[in-house]
Design a protein around this motif. Sequence first.
Motif, PDB file in Angstrom:
ATOM      1  N   LYS A  75       0.811  -1.211   0.000  1.00  0.00           N
ATOM      2  CA  LYS A  75       0.000   0.000   0.000  1.00  0.00           C
ATOM      3  C   LYS A  75       0.848   1.265   0.000  1.00  0.00           C
ATOM      4  N   THR A  76       2.135   1.124   0.291  1.00  0.00           N
ATOM      5  CA  THR A  76       3.011   2.288   0.428  1.00  0.00           C
ATOM      6  C   THR A  76       3.909   2.528  -0.781  1.00  0.00           C
ATOM      7  N   VAL A  77       3.865   1.620  -1.764  1.00  0.00           N
ATOM      8  CA  VAL A  77       4.746   1.736  -2.928  1.00  0.00           C
ATOM      9  C   VAL A  77       3.944   1.536  -4.210  1.00  0.00           C
ATOM     10  N   PRO A  78       4.443   2.021  -5.352  1.00  0.00           N
ATOM     11  CA  PRO A  78       3.739   1.796  -6.620  1.00  0.00           C
ATOM     12  C   PRO A  78       3.732   0.306  -6.966  1.00  0.00           C
ATOM     13  N   ARG A  79       2.571  -0.260  -7.191  1.00  0.00           N
ATOM     14  CA  ARG A  79       2.454  -1.687  -7.472  1.00  0.00           C
ATOM     15  C   ARG A  79       3.313  -2.089  -8.658  1.00  0.00           C
ATOM     16  N   GLU A  80       3.378  -1.259  -9.690  1.00  0.00           N
ATOM     17  CA  GLU A  80       4.099  -1.631 -10.899  1.00  0.00           C
ATOM     18  C   GLU A  80       5.608  -1.682 -10.693  1.00  0.00           C
ATOM     19  N   LYS A  81       6.093  -1.185  -9.560  1.00  0.00           N
ATOM     20  CA  LYS A  81       7.525  -1.200  -9.266  1.00  0.00           C
ATOM     21  C   LYS A  81       7.941  -2.434  -8.476  1.00  0.00           C
ATOM     22  N   VAL A  82       6.975  -3.280  -8.160  1.00  0.00           N
ATOM     23  CA  VAL A  82       7.244  -4.473  -7.360  1.00  0.00           C
ATOM     24  C   VAL A  82       6.943  -5.730  -8.170  1.00  0.00           C
ATOM     25  N   PHE A  83       7.900  -6.664  -8.181  1.00  0.00           N
ATOM     26  CA  PHE A  83       7.677  -7.976  -8.781  1.00  0.00           C
ATOM     27  C   PHE A  83       7.290  -8.906  -7.640  1.00  0.00           C
ATOM     28  N   LEU A  84       6.037  -9.335  -7.647  1.00  0.00           N
ATOM     29  CA  LEU A  84       5.463 -10.069  -6.517  1.00  0.00           C
ATOM     30  C   LEU A  84       5.264 -11.540  -6.877  1.00  0.00           C
ATOM     31  N   ALA A  85       5.909 -12.409  -6.105  1.00  0.00           N
ATOM     32  CA  ALA A  85       5.781 -13.852  -6.323  1.00  0.00           C
ATOM     33  C   ALA A  85       5.184 -14.512  -5.089  1.00  0.00           C
ATOM     34  N   SER A  86       4.223 -15.408  -5.310  1.00  0.00           N
ATOM     35  CA  SER A  86       3.675 -16.181  -4.206  1.00  0.00           C
ATOM     36  C   SER A  86       3.513 -17.632  -4.659  1.00  0.00           C
TER      37      SER A  86
END
Length: 335
Positions: A75-86
């Motif tokens: 919620k504190t950073v631009p989503r497009e700047k994070v590569f999220l793996a689960s």
Amino acid sequence: MTRAGSTAWTGKLGQSTVPRVGLGCMGMSEFYGASDEAENLRILAKAFEVGYAHFDTADMYGNGHNEQLLGRFLKTVPREKVFLASKFGIVRDGPGGLSRSVNNRPEYVREACDRSLARLGVDYLDLYYVHRRDASVPIEETVGAMAELVKAGKVRALGLSEVSVETLRRGHKVHPIAAIETEYSLLSRDPDAELLPACKELGVAFVAYSPLSRGLLTAELKPDDVKKNGDVRQFLPRFSGDNFNRNLALVEKLKEIAGERKCTPSQLALAWVLSRGEHIHIIPGTRREKYLIENFGAGSIQLSASEVDRITSAIDVSQVVGTRYPEAAMQGIGR
């Protein structure tokens, strides 16, 4: 996706180009003793500031807590700047439960993904892994269900964790597999034989977890460090009884080479993993700012071929005592 100021080597992962040093977030929720929620959020924010882009989690870490933690951070950073793996597939028996099973059924794939997205507070995952293979379900059916998630826009790339080369090839025929996640370090080199070459052949990224062998390769770990309440290492064969000290002794030569190179043993061990192929990424985990920065810095250490050979020879992997996991857990590896 790589941000300005990033010093780590970059590589292709799914649809993105990211620093090859990512952050494994598991330890922020359990397995390594008590942790502080506010401090974990600070470390996640610091990681983003330093240049990390790849954040790795799973639905079973803390029974969903880890994804919720990352959701607060996101919620504190631009989503497009994070590569999220689960990851999905390991089913826990309830809060704090140690008993677990594996579920790869197509209907469970869809349910698990929706729950992960809700906990993370996002619309899509950059990479979604099968955490462990359920041998009772054909991998074609599982990957087929995951491919439907891609079509629905919920997932952008697919991955498999701790699987055999045969499973990788079968899954890859159903839908392109973007990444394989498996333990790999100077003390755990099984992927060298078949898995790493197969990934390179197929254009699949290899994501190495526990690249510091759960702290053994830091040359700083002491037997008492793993005896604290909640530290799962005290139950792992490599840390049991005399095995711990025998494995620590193997790291002495690494300390010597690191001193010559003017870096830490951890950085040298991580740089060695990265040197094994341009398709390799690493996700060391930490809850401390010092190691967060130190680990990321390993991405800028370039080793010559002679240095790689020397490091490879310095630790006699045939002398490592104890398996990575207890026998029961090892039976679910490499299926």
